[in-house]
Design an enzyme around this catalytic site. Structure first.
Site, short mmCIF file in Angstrom:
data_model
loop_
_atom_site.label_atom_id
_atom_site.label_comp_id
_atom_site.label_asym_id
_atom_site.label_seq_id
_atom_site.Cartn_x
_atom_site.Cartn_y
_atom_site.Cartn_z
CB SER A 1 -0.92 0.00 1.23
OG SER A 1 -1.65 1.21 1.31
CG PHE B 1 -0.85 9.03 -4.60
CD1 PHE B 1 0.48 9.30 -4.36
CD2 PHE B 1 -1.81 9.62 -3.80
CE1 PHE B 1 0.86 10.11 -3.32
CE2 PHE B 1 -1.44 10.45 -2.74
CZ PHE B 1 -0.10 10.69 -2.51
CD1 TRP C 1 -1.22 1.07 -6.23
CD2 TRP C 1 -1.91 2.70 -4.87
NE1 TRP C 1 -2.31 1.68 -6.81
CE2 TRP C 1 -2.75 2.68 -6.00
CE3 TRP C 1 -2.15 3.64 -3.88
CZ2 TRP C 1 -3.81 3.56 -6.16
CZ3 TRP C 1 -3.21 4.53 -4.03
CH2 TRP C 1 -4.03 4.48 -5.17
CG HIS C 2 -0.53 5.68 -1.19
ND1 HIS C 2 -0.91 4.47 -0.65
CD2 HIS C 2 -1.65 6.45 -1.22
CE1 HIS C 2 -2.21 4.52 -0.35
NE2 HIS C 2 -2.68 5.70 -0.69
N GLY C 3 3.49 5.81 -3.63
CA GLY C 3 4.61 6.59 -4.14
C GLY C 3 5.90 5.81 -4.12
#
Length: 488
Positions: A322, A488, A325-327
């Site tokens: 997670s 994102f 995935w965001h950065g």
């Protein structure tokens, strides 16, 4: 071509035209029109990005059809693996290649080998993280037999590219969205009204709350060394408010726009800051992503079925994914790992908390909400910072402030807002909290408003729209910022 975000003038012109033509067409022709409109919307982000979207759509459609025809388990696994590897590979190349090369160089440096990583940078297609996850979820559902492969390329293309969710979600599931695209809903005046009100509420969250709070956040985080613990704490709390209002605002505009067209998108937020545990928070925050991670990563890894230790490992892996995935940066990975630590600690201490009956009565319930909000806010500092080191330095200033009621400049007015701006922000946040508390009690304002006399309703409509236009940070003086989750 400029990005057609929801708060842009382009979208204000695009959306009514899209809806007008949509409802004038026969129902069997509406999906084709909506597909064309969605690609026009996405083309405003870049022709190359739209070409990549078309390639991903066509490849995953063909793989889905092939999964439906495959007769052996091995063949189905190979097809699924090809689809997941292809979608994840595209995401990795555009989003993580530079990060991976730098991480490899840093690792070699630990062993005394100095290597300069090659320069590698590609423009990240808007919405790529969202629609690749949507495609992977679709293929996994077809593989599991939970969803029949979509036979119509037109409907599948609309499922992937629908303009309401293509940029920042919610991440749609095929079982929820595809049947709606196959049988378009007839015009419903009540549904259109409800959708427009939801869009108006989303604009309030974005323009009045998030963008105004963002002025303070950017000021303090941008030069945090010059500010004391009080300003840093205030900015951290306001960043939690900004992020929620920004992303919930986008989600509500997306849901409302889809609702005007008779399409229901899944809820993405459910009063997350009223959660009493971090585990409950993740059942309320960015629901489409958290449920996706649960169904397609956590449970396939074994979930809680293989013992306590394996469950904790699965939680850590899921939240690290997670964060990544965001950065493509270590501070995002750290943020995800910190949330995993929170959840593991919550599970370890659950028996003790149950034994001492913690949580009985009103005060403990609100105390737990405050503790949960505090933990989440600490994690948000890592999310907002540019590095783990910067986040730790920022938090260190909060932990060590000498006087919690003294501002470095002697006033709040040096933090990006004047007195009037602070007053508007305070009232707007108070309204946001009040509406969330009503929703928590099951009281929804739109149905209540719909039961009022027409004259009263229209007064409220005009007053609410005027308030957003007057108090929203929108125009040449402030130039409303893009939605945070676009990056994102």
């Amino acid at each position: 071509m400029q990005k057609m975000s929801f708060q842009s003038l382009g979208f204000v012109l695009f959306f009514p035209c899209c809806c007008l033509v949509y409802y004038c067409l026969p129902r069997r022709m509406r999906p084709a029109w909506l597909l064309a409109a969605s690609y026009f919307f996405y083309l405003c982000c870049g022709v190359g990005f739209a070409a990549l979207l078309a390639v991903v759509t066509l490849a995953s459609y063909l793989l889905g059809r092939a999964l439906g025809c495959a007769r052996t388990r091995r063949g189905r696994r190979l097809l699924l693996a090809a689809g997941v590897a292809g979608a994840a590979g595209i995401l990795a190349v555009f989003k993580y290649a530079g990060f991976a090369l730098q991480a490899a160089a840093d690792l070699l440096h630990l062993f005394g080998i100095t290597v300069a990583p090659p320069a590698f940078s590609l423009a990240l297609p808007v919405g790529l993280s969202f629609y690749t996850f949507q495609v992977i979820g679709y293929l996994a559902d077809v593989y599991r037999g939970n969803l029949a492969p979509e036979r119509s390329l037109l409907r599948y293309g609309l499922f992937v590219s629908f303009f309401a969710h293509i940029l920042s979600g919610p991440i749609a599931r095929g079982s929820q969205l595809l049947p709606q695209l196959e049988h378009p809903a007839p015009f419903d005046a009540a549904g259109v009204r409800d959708g427009l009100l939801l869009m108006l509420w989303g604009c309030f969250e974005k323009l009045v709350v998030a963008d105004r709070a963002g002025l303070v956040v950017d000021t303090v985080f941008g030069g945090y060394a010059a500010y004391g613990g009080t300003e840093r704490l205030l900015a951290a709390v306001l960043y939690a408010v900004q992020l929620y209002a920004d992303f919930a605002g986008y989600s509500h505009i997306a849901q409302g726009a889809a609702g005007v067209l008779g399409i229901r998108l899944a809820d993405n937020f459910r009063q997350p800051y009223l959660a009493q545990t971090v585990r409950e928070f993740w059942g309320r925050w960015h629901i489409s992503l958290s449920s996706w991670l649960r169904d397609y990563i956590y449970i396939p890894l074994g979930g809680s079925r293989r013992g306590r230790l394996r469950q904790y490992v699965n939680l850590m892996v899921t939240f690290l994914v997670s964060g990544l995935w965001h950065g493509a940066a270590w501070h995002f990975v750290f943020w995800g790992g910190l949330h995993a630590v929170y959840q593991i600690a919550g599970r370890l201490t659950a028996p003790l908390r149950t034994r001492i009956n913690l949580g009985q009565g009103l005060l403990p319930r609100w105390a737990r909400r405050l503790v949960t909000f505090g933990l989440v806010t600490v994690a948000w500092v890592f999310f907002r910072a540019d590095s783990v080191h910067q986040a730790l330095s920022y938090l260190g200033g909060i932990a060590g402030w000498p006087d919690p009621w003294v501002f470095t400049n002697g006033t709040l007015l040096g933090l990006g807002l004047d007195g009037w701006g602070w007053f508007v922000l305070f009232c707007a946040v108070l309204l946001l909290v009040g509406v969330d508390c009503l929703h928590e009690r099951g009281i929804r304002l739109r149905p209540v408003l719909a039961r009022q006399p027409a004259a009263y309703r229209w007064i409220v409509y005009y007053a609410a729209a005027a308030a957003v236009l007057v108090f929203g940070i929108w125009g040449p003086g402030y130039a409303a910022a893009n939605f945070v989750y676009f990056q994102f």
